[in-house]
Scaffold this motif. Structure first.
Motif, mmCIF file in Angstrom:
data_model
loop_
_atom_site.group_PDB
_atom_site.id
_atom_site.type_symbol
_atom_site.label_atom_id
_atom_site.label_comp_id
_atom_site.label_asym_id
_atom_site.label_seq_id
_atom_site.Cartn_x
_atom_site.Cartn_y
_atom_site.Cartn_z
ATOM 1 N N PRO A 1 0.809 -1.223 0.000
ATOM 2 C CA PRO A 1 0.000 0.000 0.000
ATOM 3 C C PRO A 1 0.838 1.267 0.000
ATOM 4 O O PRO A 1 0.485 2.257 -0.659
ATOM 5 C CB PRO A 1 -0.818 -0.140 1.293
ATOM 6 C CG PRO A 1 -0.944 -1.619 1.495
ATOM 7 C CD PRO A 1 0.373 -2.182 1.036
ATOM 8 N N GLN B 1 3.862 1.636 -1.300
ATOM 9 C CA GLN B 1 4.429 1.797 -2.638
ATOM 10 C C GLN B 1 3.389 2.307 -3.624
ATOM 11 O O GLN B 1 3.692 3.137 -4.491
ATOM 12 C CB GLN B 1 5.020 0.473 -3.110
ATOM 13 C CG GLN B 1 6.266 0.027 -2.358
ATOM 14 C CD GLN B 1 6.715 -1.371 -2.769
ATOM 15 O OE1 GLN B 1 5.895 -2.226 -3.101
ATOM 16 N NE2 GLN B 1 8.024 -1.600 -2.737
ATOM 17 N N VAL B 2 2.166 1.816 -3.479
ATOM 18 C CA VAL B 2 1.084 2.283 -4.351
ATOM 19 C C VAL B 2 0.842 3.768 -4.146
ATOM 20 O O VAL B 2 0.718 4.538 -5.109
ATOM 21 C CB VAL B 2 -0.208 1.482 -4.079
ATOM 22 C CG1 VAL B 2 -1.393 2.111 -4.813
ATOM 23 C CG2 VAL B 2 -0.036 0.030 -4.511
ATOM 24 N N ASP B 3 0.773 4.208 -2.886
ATOM 25 C CA ASP B 3 0.545 5.623 -2.595
ATOM 26 C C ASP B 3 1.675 6.487 -3.120
ATOM 27 O O ASP B 3 1.445 7.575 -3.675
ATOM 28 C CB ASP B 3 0.392 5.820 -1.078
ATOM 29 C CG ASP B 3 -0.891 5.193 -0.538
ATOM 30 O OD1 ASP B 3 -1.841 5.042 -1.324
ATOM 31 O OD2 ASP B 3 -0.931 4.845 0.664
ATOM 32 N N ALA C 1 1.448 6.657 -6.959
ATOM 33 C CA ALA C 1 0.307 7.481 -7.365
ATOM 34 C C ALA C 1 0.642 8.961 -7.217
ATOM 35 O O ALA C 1 0.281 9.775 -8.071
ATOM 36 C CB ALA C 1 -0.920 7.116 -6.536
ATOM 37 N N LYS C 2 1.361 9.303 -6.165
ATOM 38 C CA LYS C 2 1.753 10.694 -5.941
ATOM 39 C C LYS C 2 2.783 11.131 -6.971
ATOM 40 O O LYS C 2 2.715 12.251 -7.500
ATOM 41 C CB LYS C 2 2.314 10.851 -4.528
ATOM 42 C CG LYS C 2 2.696 12.283 -4.177
ATOM 43 C CD LYS C 2 3.176 12.390 -2.735
ATOM 44 C CE LYS C 2 3.534 13.833 -2.390
ATOM 45 N NZ LYS C 2 4.012 13.956 -0.982
ATOM 46 N N LYS D 1 -4.674 8.570 -9.409
ATOM 47 C CA LYS D 1 -5.337 7.988 -8.249
ATOM 48 C C LYS D 1 -4.717 6.638 -7.906
ATOM 49 O O LYS D 1 -4.288 5.903 -8.785
ATOM 50 C CB LYS D 1 -6.835 7.816 -8.517
ATOM 51 C CG LYS D 1 -7.575 9.116 -8.781
ATOM 52 C CD LYS D 1 -9.035 8.841 -9.069
ATOM 53 C CE LYS D 1 -9.798 10.134 -9.340
ATOM 54 N NZ LYS D 1 -11.223 9.886 -9.645
ATOM 55 N N ARG D 2 -4.703 6.326 -6.601
ATOM 56 C CA ARG D 2 -4.113 5.049 -6.178
ATOM 57 C C ARG D 2 -4.908 3.864 -6.746
ATOM 58 O O ARG D 2 -4.347 2.808 -7.028
ATOM 59 C CB ARG D 2 -4.027 4.968 -4.655
ATOM 60 C CG ARG D 2 -5.354 4.832 -3.931
ATOM 61 C CD ARG D 2 -5.192 4.866 -2.416
ATOM 62 N NE ARG D 2 -4.151 3.952 -1.963
ATOM 63 C CZ ARG D 2 -4.365 2.662 -1.715
ATOM 64 N NH1 ARG D 2 -5.556 2.131 -1.932
ATOM 65 N NH2 ARG D 2 -3.380 1.891 -1.285
ATOM 66 N N GLU D 3 -6.224 4.056 -6.933
ATOM 67 C CA GLU D 3 -7.030 2.986 -7.511
ATOM 68 C C GLU D 3 -6.586 2.666 -8.932
ATOM 69 O O GLU D 3 -6.628 1.510 -9.371
ATOM 70 C CB GLU D 3 -8.515 3.372 -7.510
ATOM 71 C CG GLU D 3 -9.156 3.441 -6.127
ATOM 72 C CD GLU D 3 -8.820 4.727 -5.390
ATOM 73 O OE1 GLU D 3 -8.253 5.643 -6.038
ATOM 74 O OE2 GLU D 3 -9.109 4.816 -4.182
ATOM 75 N N VAL E 1 -3.513 2.969 -10.056
ATOM 76 C CA VAL E 1 -2.255 2.234 -9.945
ATOM 77 C C VAL E 1 -2.534 0.758 -9.672
ATOM 78 O O VAL E 1 -1.935 -0.134 -10.282
ATOM 79 C CB VAL E 1 -1.370 2.827 -8.838
ATOM 80 C CG1 VAL E 1 -0.107 1.983 -8.643
ATOM 81 C CG2 VAL E 1 -0.995 4.265 -9.161
ATOM 82 N N ILE E 2 -3.453 0.494 -8.750
ATOM 83 C CA ILE E 2 -3.794 -0.886 -8.399
ATOM 84 C C ILE E 2 -4.381 -1.613 -9.602
ATOM 85 O O ILE E 2 -4.037 -2.764 -9.892
ATOM 86 C CB ILE E 2 -4.788 -0.905 -7.220
ATOM 87 C CG1 ILE E 2 -4.126 -0.323 -5.959
ATOM 88 C CG2 ILE E 2 -5.291 -2.320 -6.956
ATOM 89 C CD1 ILE E 2 -5.072 -0.149 -4.791
#
Length: 299
Positions: free
Chosen positions: A164, A166-168, A171-172, A177-179, A181-182
């Motif tokens: 999580p 790394q995803v954030d 995304a930044k 959006k982080r969604e 990226v996922i």
């Protein structure tokens, strides 16, 4: 599929390349790379002069010299996309298309070298080729998805799923959006799968086509289901309504009392109405025949 004009341009470039020092078969990718790396590069003044001849005089010979002198740039950029598993030669060919577009649009009076200007066009053509051919199903369509597709692989530290945090962070960095990226990570980690089995043995029953297919939405089945529902509701009630009370009681007791079809026997109904079992059978046969005529209107 390349257009006729594009193919003609490629042939012209190859012919000019042969005249400028290519040797051997250009069908071999290693020979091609070796040959383009031996082609002379243009000085800044030569580049400006040729670009002006192209813009002002439509000198195609000048365009060919500009393209040929930058073929090594296409080869270099193509190496960076070999990780997508697509043929090196195809990547180079797509990049050459982008290079020719860049040469056509290049303005020598902007103070920018062609090598810097052409990189955008070369990469754009390679990106489009990769997105169309990397998977059977296109994995990126929007601008943000395309950006994610070509940045996610380089930003991931390993082949494992991202945490999580790394995803954030990603995304930044990419300003998405982080969604998103996922979702893109999920698409990249997946793979194409044939709906039908590739062999004729027992593996057929494990192919996706065996358990993903559904007949529920098939038009014929939908119509049959609707017709059956209408027959069970409107049709049956209408047919029963045209029977006399005794006949209706016999039909309902014999066929509609239980869902499993285990209705009353002829002898049970004979005792109820004080007649013989044969008489009950006769009344039942007449009632069913009458109902069949009514139900035909709903069939």
């Amino acid at each position: 599929m390349k257009s006729a004009s594009t193919r003609t341009a490629l042939v012209a470039n190859e012919t000019q390349a042969l005249a400028l020092g290519f040797s051997g078969s250009l069908g071999n990718i290693d020979a091609y790379i070796s040959a383009v790396n031996r082609l002379p590069m243009l000085s800044h003044d030569e580049e400006i002069s040729l670009a002006r001849d192209l813009r002002q005089k439509n000198d195609l010979g000048a365009a060919q010299k500009m393209v040929l002198s930058h073929l090594r740039l296409v080869v270099s950029i193509a190496r960076g996309y070999l990780g997508y598993g697509l043929p090196h030669a195809d990547l180079i060919q797509e990049g050459n298309i982008g290079l020719m577009k860049a040469v056509k649009r290049f303005d020598p009076d902007q103070g920018v070298r062609l090598v810097s200007y052409a990189m955008h066009w070369i990469k754009a053509e390679m990106h489009e080729y990769i997105l169309k051919n990397w998977r059977l199903v296109k994995v990126a369509t929007t601008k943000s998805q395309r950006k994610l597709f070509f940045n996610l692989r380089s930003h991931k530290e390993s082949l494992d799923a991202m945490t999580p945090a790394q995803v954030d962070a990603l995304a930044k960095t990419l300003e998405v959006k982080r969604e998103e990226v996922i979702e893109m990570e999920t698409r990249l980690s997946g793979r194409d799968m044939a709906l039908e089995a590739q062999s004729d043995d027992d593996d057929d029953k494990f192919a996706p086509i065996a358990y993903l297919s559904s007949d529920a939405g098939e038009p014929t089945n939908v119509m049959e289901a609707r017709q059956y529902d209408r027959l069970q509701s409107e049709g049956l009630q209408s047919a029963l309504g045209k029977l006399d009370p005794r006949s209706r009681r016999i039909v309902e007791a014999r066929w509609l009392a239980n869902d499993d079809g285990s209705g009353a026997t002829l002898h049970e109904l004979a005792d109820e109405f004080g007649v013989s079992a044969e008489r009950i059978r006769q009344i039942e046969a007449v009632a069913l025949k009458k109902m069949k005529g009514t139900l035909q209107a709903y069939a």
